[in-house]
Write an enzyme that holds these catalytic residues in place. Structure first.
Site: not given
Length: 313
Positions: A47, A49, A171, A198, A202
């Site tokens: 799903s 990207i 990100s 998170y 990243k």
């Protein structure tokens, strides 16, 4: 009555279209190279990207392995991509990054079955909190540690098929990342611990690409960290309930769709002449300087050594 409602709906749709296309310029059409005879792995390829990148790689003729946790979604995505591209070399293989045992099983099955590997796209990601079966925080293990182990286990194959590439989907959230080598893999404390976790994962992605590039100098294995833009994907399903009414209209209006977000990932995976930029951080506008912590070579080395220790390499 009714005509006023229709007029209002029409105006809202017109406004939405204007805003959406005005606030975000039209995407540049990209020219992609022929990839027949080349093999790519895309983690989280069922799903978002990952699926959009896998579809494009298959269009270019590559053999594509969708490495995902859900067999149902993985098989469905693989058959949809085969149908849409006419390329039958698209396969699902089971990989659960929240289990280091599963990462090892995937790598050994892949190395047994597939003689080649040219492109590894470390794309899968989660933003939810929690702990894995290995005792690490969920976002840190899925977003970084599992991918770190996967990359190490496949590195010899990437070298033997060089020139080859590793693309790590990071990100801009790495700007808020804080990594402490002595507490790697333990969830941070505090009110926003899941969000902090998170961001930390990243930052780890950006530093992983940097250190991998340093260690692979002279092997023709190159590596790139990518910020795909703010993309409207299922990552947001874990947003807190109070935030969803704010996030969802914003995502709908301003965020890229998955195929737009996949473009910079595909650039780093396929574009000619990027080899001198190995280890760099890319956005849709090309190579960019990451935030200062993302350029800290001492931290990158400490993260690498800590990650090796945690995954038992």
């Amino acid at each position: 009555g009714m005509e006023w409602v229709l007029l209002a709906v029409g105006l809202l749709l017109a406004l939405y279209t204007l805003l959406r296309h005005g606030l975000r310029g039209a995407p540049r059409p990209r020219c992609r190279p022929e990839l027949r005879g080349r093999t790519a792995i895309v983690t989280g390829g069922s799903s978002g990207i990952g699926a959009a990148a896998a579809l494009e790689l298959a269009r270019c003729g590559a053999r594509v392995i969708l490495a995902t946790r859900s067999a149902r979604r993985g098989e469905a995505a693989a058959s949809r991509i085969r149908r849409e591209t006419g390329n039958n070399e698209v396969q699902f293989m089971h990989l659960d990054l929240a289990s280091l045992r599963s990462v090892r099983a995937f790598a050994s099955a892949f190395l047994r079955q597939e003689p080649k590997l040219h492109i590894l796209i470390n794309n899968a990601g989660v933003s939810a909190g929690g702990t894995t079966e290995d005792g690490f925080s969920l976002p840190f293990q899925v977003n970084h540690l599992g991918h770190f182990l996967l990359t190490q286990l496949l590195l010899e194959r990437l070298r033997s098929c060089a020139p080859s590439r590793v693309v790590i989907v990071a990100s801009s959230a790495h700007c808020a990342g804080r990594l402490r080598p002595e507490s790697l893999g333990r969830p941070p404390s505090g009110l926003f611990s899941t969000f902090q976790d998170y961001c930390d994962s990243k930052l780890a992605n950006v530093l992983h690409a940097r250190e991998l590039a340093t260690r692979e100098q002279g092997t023709q294995v190159t590596c790139y960290a990518v910020h795909p833009g703010f993309v409207n994907t299922s990552l947001f399903r874990h947003a807190p309930l109070w935030l969803k009414p704010v996030l969802l209209p914003l995502a709908w209006l301003l965020f890229l769709d998955a195929s737009e977000g996949a473009q910079v990932v595909l650039d780093c995976a396929t574009q000619d002449g990027l080899e001198p930029l190995s280890g760099r951080y890319f956005t849709d506008c090309g190579p960019r300087l990451p935030w200062p912590a993302g350029r800290d070579d001492r931290l990158a080395r400490a993260l690498w050594e800590g990650s090796e220790r945690l995954v038992g390499l």
